[in-house]
Design a protein around this motif. Structure first.
Motif, mmCIF file in Angstrom:
data_model
loop_
_atom_site.group_PDB
_atom_site.id
_atom_site.type_symbol
_atom_site.label_atom_id
_atom_site.label_comp_id
_atom_site.label_asym_id
_atom_site.label_seq_id
_atom_site.Cartn_x
_atom_site.Cartn_y
_atom_site.Cartn_z
ATOM 1 N N ASN A 220 -32.437 38.402 53.023
ATOM 2 C CA ASN A 220 -32.903 39.349 52.015
ATOM 3 C C ASN A 220 -31.850 39.654 50.958
ATOM 4 O OD1 ASN A 220 -35.511 39.772 53.032
ATOM 5 N ND2 ASN A 220 -34.655 41.019 54.670
ATOM 6 N N GLN A 221 -30.763 38.931 50.962
ATOM 7 C CA GLN A 221 -29.734 39.154 49.964
ATOM 8 C C GLN A 221 -30.195 38.631 48.616
ATOM 9 O OE1 GLN A 221 -26.130 37.349 51.344
ATOM 10 N NE2 GLN A 221 -25.670 39.029 52.708
ATOM 11 N N ILE A 222 -29.632 39.201 47.564
ATOM 12 C CA ILE A 222 -29.955 38.723 46.224
ATOM 13 C C ILE A 222 -29.340 37.346 46.067
ATOM 14 C CG2 ILE A 222 -29.621 39.132 43.776
ATOM 15 C CD1 ILE A 222 -29.585 42.119 44.400
ATOM 16 N N LYS A 223 -30.177 36.394 45.683
ATOM 17 C CA LYS A 223 -29.724 35.015 45.522
ATOM 18 C C LYS A 223 -29.580 34.709 44.041
ATOM 19 C CE LYS A 223 -32.038 33.360 49.650
ATOM 20 N NZ LYS A 223 -33.068 32.491 50.193
ATOM 21 N N ASP A 224 -28.693 33.788 43.753
ATOM 22 C CA ASP A 224 -28.552 33.294 42.398
ATOM 23 C C ASP A 224 -29.859 32.591 42.034
ATOM 24 O OD1 ASP A 224 -27.707 30.835 40.534
ATOM 25 O OD2 ASP A 224 -26.321 32.511 40.234
ATOM 26 N N PRO A 225 -30.375 32.816 40.824
ATOM 27 C CA PRO A 225 -31.632 32.173 40.439
ATOM 28 C C PRO A 225 -31.631 30.653 40.597
ATOM 29 C CG PRO A 225 -31.080 33.872 38.865
ATOM 30 C CD PRO A 225 -29.910 33.744 39.795
ATOM 31 N N SER A 226 -30.473 30.037 40.487
ATOM 32 C CA SER A 226 -30.420 28.575 40.651
ATOM 33 C C SER A 226 -30.739 28.156 42.087
ATOM 34 C CB SER A 226 -29.053 28.042 40.238
ATOM 35 O OG SER A 226 -28.037 28.540 41.095
ATOM 36 N N GLU A 227 -30.689 29.100 43.037
ATOM 37 C CA GLU A 227 -30.972 28.813 44.436
ATOM 38 C C GLU A 227 -32.400 29.190 44.838
ATOM 39 O OE1 GLU A 227 -28.036 30.754 46.849
ATOM 40 O OE2 GLU A 227 -26.387 29.883 45.731
ATOM 41 N N TRP A 228 -33.182 29.736 43.919
ATOM 42 C CA TRP A 228 -34.547 30.152 44.243
ATOM 43 C C TRP A 228 -35.402 28.928 44.530
ATOM 44 C CZ3 TRP A 228 -35.953 34.081 39.805
ATOM 45 C CH2 TRP A 228 -35.133 35.206 39.911
ATOM 46 N N THR A 229 -36.177 28.994 45.584
ATOM 47 C CA THR A 229 -37.085 27.882 45.881
ATOM 48 C C THR A 229 -38.258 27.857 44.913
ATOM 49 O OG1 THR A 229 -38.275 29.212 47.512
ATOM 50 C CG2 THR A 229 -36.486 27.811 48.329
ATOM 51 N N THR A 230 -38.579 28.992 44.303
ATOM 52 C CA THR A 230 -39.685 29.062 43.344
ATOM 53 C C THR A 230 -39.186 29.148 41.907
ATOM 54 O OG1 THR A 230 -39.774 31.483 43.497
ATOM 55 C CG2 THR A 230 -41.203 30.225 44.996
ATOM 56 N N GLY A 231 -37.923 28.885 41.705
ATOM 57 C CA GLY A 231 -37.312 29.029 40.379
ATOM 58 C C GLY A 231 -37.918 28.158 39.304
ATOM 59 N N GLY A 232 -38.482 27.020 39.683
ATOM 60 C CA GLY A 232 -39.065 26.115 38.701
ATOM 61 C C GLY A 232 -40.498 26.448 38.327
ATOM 62 N N GLU A 233 -41.104 27.390 39.052
ATOM 63 C CA GLU A 233 -42.465 27.802 38.720
ATOM 64 C C GLU A 233 -42.455 28.566 37.396
ATOM 65 O OE1 GLU A 233 -44.028 30.088 41.961
ATOM 66 O OE2 GLU A 233 -43.836 28.430 43.380
ATOM 67 N N PRO A 234 -43.581 28.613 36.713
ATOM 68 C CA PRO A 234 -43.631 29.364 35.446
ATOM 69 C C PRO A 234 -43.249 30.826 35.665
ATOM 70 C CG PRO A 234 -45.627 28.067 35.730
ATOM 71 C CD PRO A 234 -44.863 27.975 37.021
ATOM 72 N N MET A 235 -42.596 31.409 34.655
ATOM 73 C CA MET A 235 -42.203 32.808 34.784
ATOM 74 C C MET A 235 -43.447 33.681 34.935
ATOM 75 S SD MET A 235 -40.968 34.054 31.033
ATOM 76 C CE MET A 235 -41.500 33.076 29.631
ATOM 77 N N THR A 236 -43.239 34.835 35.523
ATOM 78 C CA THR A 236 -44.351 35.759 35.749
ATOM 79 C C THR A 236 -44.703 36.469 34.448
ATOM 80 O OG1 THR A 236 -42.921 37.628 36.281
ATOM 81 C CG2 THR A 236 -43.560 36.161 38.113
ATOM 82 N N GLY A 237 -45.836 37.115 34.438
ATOM 83 C CA GLY A 237 -46.243 37.893 33.269
ATOM 84 C C GLY A 237 -45.269 39.019 32.983
ATOM 85 N N ALA A 238 -44.775 39.650 34.038
ATOM 86 C CA ALA A 238 -43.806 40.736 33.872
ATOM 87 C C ALA A 238 -42.507 40.212 33.256
ATOM 88 C CB ALA A 238 -43.531 41.408 35.205
ATOM 89 N N GLN A 239 -42.054 39.045 33.712
ATOM 90 C CA GLN A 239 -40.846 38.451 33.133
ATOM 91 C C GLN A 239 -41.068 38.135 31.655
ATOM 92 O OE1 GLN A 239 -40.302 35.168 35.987
ATOM 93 N NE2 GLN A 239 -38.183 35.884 36.231
ATOM 94 N N ALA A 240 -42.215 37.561 31.337
ATOM 95 C CA ALA A 240 -42.499 37.194 29.949
ATOM 96 C C ALA A 240 -42.495 38.420 29.057
ATOM 97 C CB ALA A 240 -43.846 36.478 29.862
ATOM 98 N N SER A 241 -43.121 39.478 29.505
ATOM 99 C CA SER A 241 -43.182 40.706 28.716
ATOM 100 C C SER A 241 -41.789 41.298 28.502
ATOM 101 C CB SER A 241 -44.080 41.715 29.433
ATOM 102 O OG SER A 241 -44.098 42.932 28.738
ATOM 103 N N TYR A 242 -41.016 41.375 29.573
ATOM 104 C CA TYR A 242 -39.679 41.955 29.488
ATOM 105 C C TYR A 242 -38.760 41.081 28.637
ATOM 106 C CZ TYR A 242 -35.604 44.617 31.153
ATOM 107 O OH TYR A 242 -34.485 45.403 31.240
#
Length: 91
Positions: A32-54
């Motif tokens: 449950n630790q914060i991971k670097d985004p480069s290590e995300w298993t879902t990092g290549g999926e399209p950004m979420t709507g919340a991410q796009a808005s922000y």
């Protein structure tokens, strides 16, 4: 009164047991630790709507509209958000 006290004690004990068995409270569990985004298993999926808005809001505040790209993945969007938060003074 004795029944009420034993219920409270019993409930407290079960709460403690549940906390001990909860992997989110186990200091050895690092899942449950914060991971670097480069290590995300879902990092290549399209950004979420919340991410796009922000990201859109931050790019405008930082006066860098070119920083917004609707085709970013989750990980890259997260990294841009972090960078723009600093530039927009939100860090």
């Amino acid at each position: 009164m004795a029944k009420t006290a034993s219920k409270t004690e019993s409930k407290g004990a079960s709460t403690q047991d549940a906390a001990q068995d909860n992997p989110k409270t186990d200091p050895k569990d690092v899942s449950n630790q914060i991971k670097d985004p480069s290590e995300w298993t879902t990092g290549g999926e399209p950004m979420t709507g919340a991410q796009a808005s922000y990201l859109k809001t931050l790019s405008e505040e930082a006066k860098e509209p070119e920083a917004f790209d609707a085709d970013l993945g989750k990980a890259e969007a997260s990294q841009r958000i972090d960078d723009l938060r600093h530039k927009a003074g939100r860090a």
